[in-house]
Each structure stands twice: as structure tokens, then as C-alpha cells.
Design an enzyme around this catalytic site. Structure first.
Site, PDB file in Angstrom:
ATOM      1  N   ARG A 177     124.663  12.417 -61.387  1.00  0.00           N
ATOM      2  CA  ARG A 177     125.152  11.205 -62.067  1.00  0.00           C
ATOM      3  C   ARG A 177     126.402  11.534 -62.883  1.00  0.00           C
ATOM      4  O   ARG A 177     127.261  10.693 -63.111  1.00  0.00           O
ATOM      5  CB  ARG A 177     124.067  10.574 -62.944  1.00  0.00           C
ATOM      6  CG  ARG A 177     124.589   9.459 -63.851  1.00  0.00           C
ATOM      7  CD  ARG A 177     123.537   8.433 -64.273  1.00  0.00           C
ATOM      8  NE  ARG A 177     122.304   9.042 -64.735  1.00  0.00           N
ATOM      9  CZ  ARG A 177     122.141   9.658 -65.928  1.00  0.00           C
ATOM     10  NH1 ARG A 177     123.156   9.756 -66.762  1.00  0.00           N
ATOM     11  NH2 ARG A 177     120.987  10.173 -66.254  1.00  0.00           N
TER      12      ARG A 177
ATOM     13  N   TYR B 162     141.510 -10.468 -58.764  1.00  0.00           N
ATOM     14  CA  TYR B 162     140.407 -10.466 -57.796  1.00  0.00           C
ATOM     15  C   TYR B 162     139.230 -11.298 -58.339  1.00  0.00           C
ATOM     16  O   TYR B 162     138.953 -11.262 -59.533  1.00  0.00           O
ATOM     17  CB  TYR B 162     139.992  -9.014 -57.550  1.00  0.00           C
ATOM     18  CG  TYR B 162     138.782  -8.852 -56.687  1.00  0.00           C
ATOM     19  CD1 TYR B 162     138.859  -9.057 -55.317  1.00  0.00           C
ATOM     20  CD2 TYR B 162     137.552  -8.515 -57.239  1.00  0.00           C
ATOM     21  CE1 TYR B 162     137.743  -8.919 -54.519  1.00  0.00           C
ATOM     22  CE2 TYR B 162     136.432  -8.372 -56.449  1.00  0.00           C
ATOM     23  CZ  TYR B 162     136.531  -8.584 -55.082  1.00  0.00           C
ATOM     24  OH  TYR B 162     135.412  -8.445 -54.297  1.00  0.00           O
TER      25      TYR B 162
ATOM     26  N   ASP C 254     145.364  -2.717 -60.994  1.00  0.00           N
ATOM     27  CA  ASP C 254     144.565  -2.620 -59.771  1.00  0.00           C
ATOM     28  C   ASP C 254     145.548  -2.438 -58.613  1.00  0.00           C
ATOM     29  O   ASP C 254     146.318  -3.339 -58.296  1.00  0.00           O
ATOM     30  CB  ASP C 254     143.730  -3.904 -59.615  1.00  0.00           C
ATOM     31  CG  ASP C 254     142.802  -3.881 -58.399  1.00  0.00           C
ATOM     32  OD1 ASP C 254     143.116  -3.174 -57.418  1.00  0.00           O
ATOM     33  OD2 ASP C 254     141.771  -4.591 -58.425  1.00  0.00           O
TER      34      ASP C 254
ATOM     35  N   LYS D 202     138.376  -0.444 -49.683  1.00  0.00           N
ATOM     36  CA  LYS D 202     139.379  -1.108 -48.840  1.00  0.00           C
ATOM     37  C   LYS D 202     140.265  -0.069 -48.140  1.00  0.00           C
ATOM     38  O   LYS D 202     139.768   0.686 -47.330  1.00  0.00           O
ATOM     39  CB  LYS D 202     140.191  -2.078 -49.699  1.00  0.00           C
ATOM     40  CG  LYS D 202     139.346  -2.961 -50.620  1.00  0.00           C
ATOM     41  CD  LYS D 202     138.475  -3.967 -49.877  1.00  0.00           C
ATOM     42  CE  LYS D 202     137.501  -4.700 -50.790  1.00  0.00           C
ATOM     43  NZ  LYS D 202     138.080  -5.369 -51.926  1.00  0.00           N
TER      44      LYS D 202
HETATM   45  C1  LIG Z   1     137.543  -5.683 -53.188  1.00  0.00           C
HETATM   46  C2  LIG Z   1     138.381  -5.636 -54.388  1.00  0.00           C
HETATM   47  C3  LIG Z   1     137.824  -5.280 -55.636  1.00  0.00           C
HETATM   48  C4  LIG Z   1     136.346  -4.985 -55.806  1.00  0.00           C
HETATM   49  O1  LIG Z   1     135.977  -3.857 -55.115  1.00  0.00           O
HETATM   50  P1  LIG Z   1     134.476  -3.540 -54.606  1.00  0.00           P
HETATM   51  O2  LIG Z   1     134.586  -2.189 -54.029  1.00  0.00           O
HETATM   52  O3  LIG Z   1     134.118  -4.607 -53.609  1.00  0.00           O
HETATM   53  O4  LIG Z   1     133.598  -3.615 -55.800  1.00  0.00           O
HETATM   54  C5  LIG Z   1     138.669  -5.212 -56.714  1.00  0.00           C
HETATM   55  N1  LIG Z   1     139.987  -5.490 -56.610  1.00  0.00           N
HETATM   56  C6  LIG Z   1     140.543  -5.850 -55.436  1.00  0.00           C
HETATM   57  C7  LIG Z   1     142.009  -6.148 -55.394  1.00  0.00           C
HETATM   58  C8  LIG Z   1     139.775  -5.939 -54.290  1.00  0.00           C
HETATM   59  O5  LIG Z   1     140.332  -6.310 -53.132  1.00  0.00           O
END
Ligand SMILES: *Cc1c(COP(=O)(O)O)cnc(C)c1O
Length: 392
Positions: free
Chosen positions: A60, A113, A185, A210
Site C-alpha cells: 500500500r 473532466y 491534468d 488513457k
Molecule cells: C478519464 C479521465 C480522468 C479520470 O481517470 P480514471 O482513470 O477514469 O479515474 C481524469 N481526467 C481526464 C482528462 C480523463 O480523460
């Protein structure tokens, strides 16, 4: 001794974080499916626990496979430190809950998001954190809100799903004048196309689910930045427990080795497809930062090395047309994710902004006739032919 030369991103994507000596000389990072790590005696154990010698105690907190993943992303983002999470949303929420306390103020934009937006509207206010969401591309309005004082400026560029672009260097300067921490982000751009830390941002984070992983087979998140800030966020994760699983870390590491190949193909194909869509009579509008008609094209050209693999477009017939069009695509998963080797298409109502009501989506400027199209690594001419036959 050879002079130290900074490797290019393609080389880093392959080699960074990988250590050959880990286990019998295995050339690939082994998956350490072990909850805990044992020691021969209490002195060695204590030394590892206190950071006086390298070693892991409990997964963890840290795990060798997970550490290799963190190290790879850290080097690609040009950061001092990195820590990882079970998902992108875990990265975002742990970061915000580390930085913010009751009475603090957060400034962000309306186009973040969907999950992040819910955090801003439903969760942070419960802890007496004031949230101000500005019009995403109104840089002056964001600067004015920031100037009133804030703890965190939270940015996301290009945005999901309408690909709006913000000037990171300019907004970071404004935030630093009031001593705020700037978080960005970078999921859509990836470190291949944009490195926010080099533009003055303090912390860069990703949904590794992603493009970083790229194969839509593992969830993960990561935050990179200065050691002091990252250590505090890592400590928050140790206690809240949103740790990345070693198997997921392995899949993400493997996916990242082809990051530069995937991204350069996706950049190129997305631009071709955006140009094609712009000529289609059934299409009202195409959203892609690489098109000269994009309102922030100049900012994108200045701060990005490529414009990314996601675009969106609006069908003239609204949601009815979207519903008829999508099932005709042969080479696209109709699914909620993005950034994979396969092309993925869907309306925001079922993907990025499923958490929002139709009224909220309207207020955020997300038309119901919109299709988000995440370009895969297929041949662009086949994707264009596929779109062509679906329009017929
Ligand atoms: C998908 C996404 C998230 C969240 O990510 P998860 O791995 O699904 O929790 C955050 N920011 C952006 C821009 C995303 O496309």
C-alpha cells in the site's frame, strides 16, 4: 566518461524506470505480486523502513513494479518525483485533499473532466472549500478570480470533450503571484505533446488509464512534481489506500514503451481526420486544436508539440443523428474511454459527462449532437473511409 546527454522522449518511454538487475537479470520489470517484503533481521528492516537503505515494506505504501511505473512517467514529465494511484480520479482527489483545507479557495474551469467537476461541485464544498469555476477560455476572468486569492488553480488542457486550450504559462504566472499551487491534468496531451512543468505548472497529473497505458486494459493514475509536494500527496495515498495494483502497473509500463509511436501516429491521423470532417456537409463544427480555425490554435502551437489523438465533432441532426451515426462505424468501439490503440467514439452524455444532467452539460457548452472521437493507431485512410460510409 561520456558527457550526460538528456535522452529524447521516445528513448525515455522505452528505458526510463527499467532496471535489469531486479530479478535474475530479467530484462522486463517483474510483477511483484507481494503484499509485504521480508527482511533477514530487525536492523535491516528498520533501515528500510526509515529510508536509510533501499527497500519496500508494504505494497500500500510502495511496491517495486509500481515504483518502476512512477519512475518512467516522472522522467517523461521532467519531474523530481512521482506517485501513482488506482485510477486517474484517485490521483485527482488525493492531490486536492492533500493541498486543500477548510476555508481555502480553489479556482478552476467549467470544462474539467466530468468526475473532477463532481468533486468540485459535490465533494469539496462539504469541507468548506470554496470553488470558483470560470469560463474555460476566458483567461482574463481566470486571472481576476485567481488575483482575489486562492490555494489551488486547477487546469486541464486540452479539455474533454470540446478540446479547449488554456495558456498554462500565463495562468501559472498569475497563480504564483498569489502563492497558489497550479495543478494540470495532462491526460489528453501526454508528456509527448506537452510538458506542463516546463511551462511553470507545479503538479502534473494523468489518468494513466488513457494514453499512457494505451491499451484500455488497466486503470491507473499518477502525479508528478517537486519532491516535497509529491511526498505529501504520497503520504495521503498511503493512508487513504488508493494504491496502484502491481499487475496494472506492469500493463501500464508495457503500454508506455510504445507511447511515442502511438502518439505520433495518433497526432497525424487525428489532424487528417479533423480536416476531412471539416469538409463534411453533415458536420456543423469540428473541435481539434490542430485546425487553424480552432479559437486557441495559436496557444496550442506555442505550448504543444503535437495536438493529440482526440477530436470531437457536432452532427447537424443533434442527438438523433448521433444515435443513428455511431452504430454504423465499423472501426470504433462505442465506449466511454479514450486514448487506446483502437478508435473509440461516443457522445459525452454516456462517456466523459455521464455524471452530469442534460442541463449541466448545456451550461458547460457541450452540445447533445457532439461525438467524441478518440483516434486509434489504425491506418487513417481506413478510418476516413469508415466515417465516409457512416455519413452515407
Ligand atoms: C478519464 C479521465 C480522468 C479520470 O481517470 P480514471 O482513470 O477514469 O479515474 C481524469 N481526467 C481526464 C482528462 C480523463 O480523460
Amino acid at each position: 566518461m561520456a558527457t550526460q546527454r538528456q535522452p529524447r522522449p521516445g528513448t525515455l518511454a522505452v528505458w526510463a524506470g527499467e532496471k535489469k538487475d531486479a530479478w535474475w537479470g530479467a530484462t522486463q520489470v517483474p510483477v511483484a505480486h507481494s503484499v509485504a517484503f521480508g527482511y533477514a533481521n530487525v536492523d535491516e528492516w528498520l533501515a528500510a523502513a526509515r529510508g536509510r537503505r533501499p527497500g519496500h515494506i508494504y505494497s500500500r505504501n510502495t511496491n517495486p513494479t509500481v515504483a518502476a511505473f512512477e519512475n518512467k512517467v516522472r522522467q517523461l514529465e521532467g519531474a523530481e518525483a512521482a506517485t501513482s494511484f488506482a485510477s486517474g480520479m484517485a490521483a485527482i482527489s488525493n492531490t486536492l485533499f492533500t493541498l486543500l483545507a477548510p476555508g481555502d479557495r480553489l479556482v478552476s474551469v467549467k470544462d474539467s473532466y466530468g468526475g473532477t467537476n463532481r468533486l468540485f461541485l459535490d465533494f469539496l464544498p462539504r469541507y468548506q472549500i470554496e470553488v470558483r469555476l470560470c469560463d474555460t477560455t476566458d483567461h482574463r476572468a481566470i486571472e481576476a478570480e485567481v488575483a482575489k486569492g486562492c490555494r489551488v488553480l486547477y487546469l486541464e488542457t486540452p479539455t474533454n470533450p470540446t478540446l479547449k486550450v488554456m495558456d498554462l504559462a500565463r495562468l501559472a504566472r498569475a497563480a504564483h503571484k498569489v502563492g497558489a499551487t497550479v495543478v494540470a491534468d495532462n491526460t489528453f496531451a501526454t508528456p509527448l505533446n506537452q510538458t506542463p512543468l516546463a511551462l511553470g505548472v507545479d503538479l502534473v497529473l494523468h489518468s494513466a488509464t488513457k494514453f499512457l497505458g494505451g491499451h484500455a486494459d488497466a486503470l491507473g493514475g499518477v502525479v508528478c512534481g517537486p519532491a516535497k509536494l509529491v511526498r505529501a500527496i504520497h503520504h495521503h495515498r498511503e493512508i487513504t489506500g488508493a494504491a496502484l495494483d502491481p499487475m496494472a502497473a506492469y500493463l501500464l509500463l508495457r503500454g508506455m514503451k510504445t507511447l511515442h509511436l502511438r502518439i505520433s501516429q495518433q497526432n497525424e491521423s487525428a489532424l487528417q481526420i479533423a480536416r476531412f470532417l471539416a469538409t463534411q456537409p453533415q458536420v456543423n463544427q469540428v473541435f481539434y486544436p490542430g485546425l487553424p480555425s480552432h479559437p486557441q490554435h495559436d496557444i496550442a502551437r506555442r505550448q504543444m508539440r503535437g495536438f493529440g489523438g482526440v477530436l470531437s465533432f457536432m452532427l447537424k441532426g443533434g442527438f438523433k443523428a448521433v444515435r443513428a451515426f455511431l452504430p454504423r462505424l465499423q472501426y470504433a468501439h462505442l465506449a466511454a474511454n479514450l486514448g487506446a490503440v483502437e478508435t473509440i467514439a461516443g457522445p459525452p452524455a454516456t462517456s466523459s459527462h455521464v455524471e452530469c444532467t442534460p442541463a449541466e452539460r448545456k451550461a458547460m457548452g457541450i452540445p447533445e449532437g457532439l461525438i467524441r472521437y478518440s483516434v486509434g493507431i489504425e491506418d487513417a485512410e481506413d478510418l476516413i473511409a469508415d466515417l465516409k460510409q457512416a455519413f452515407k
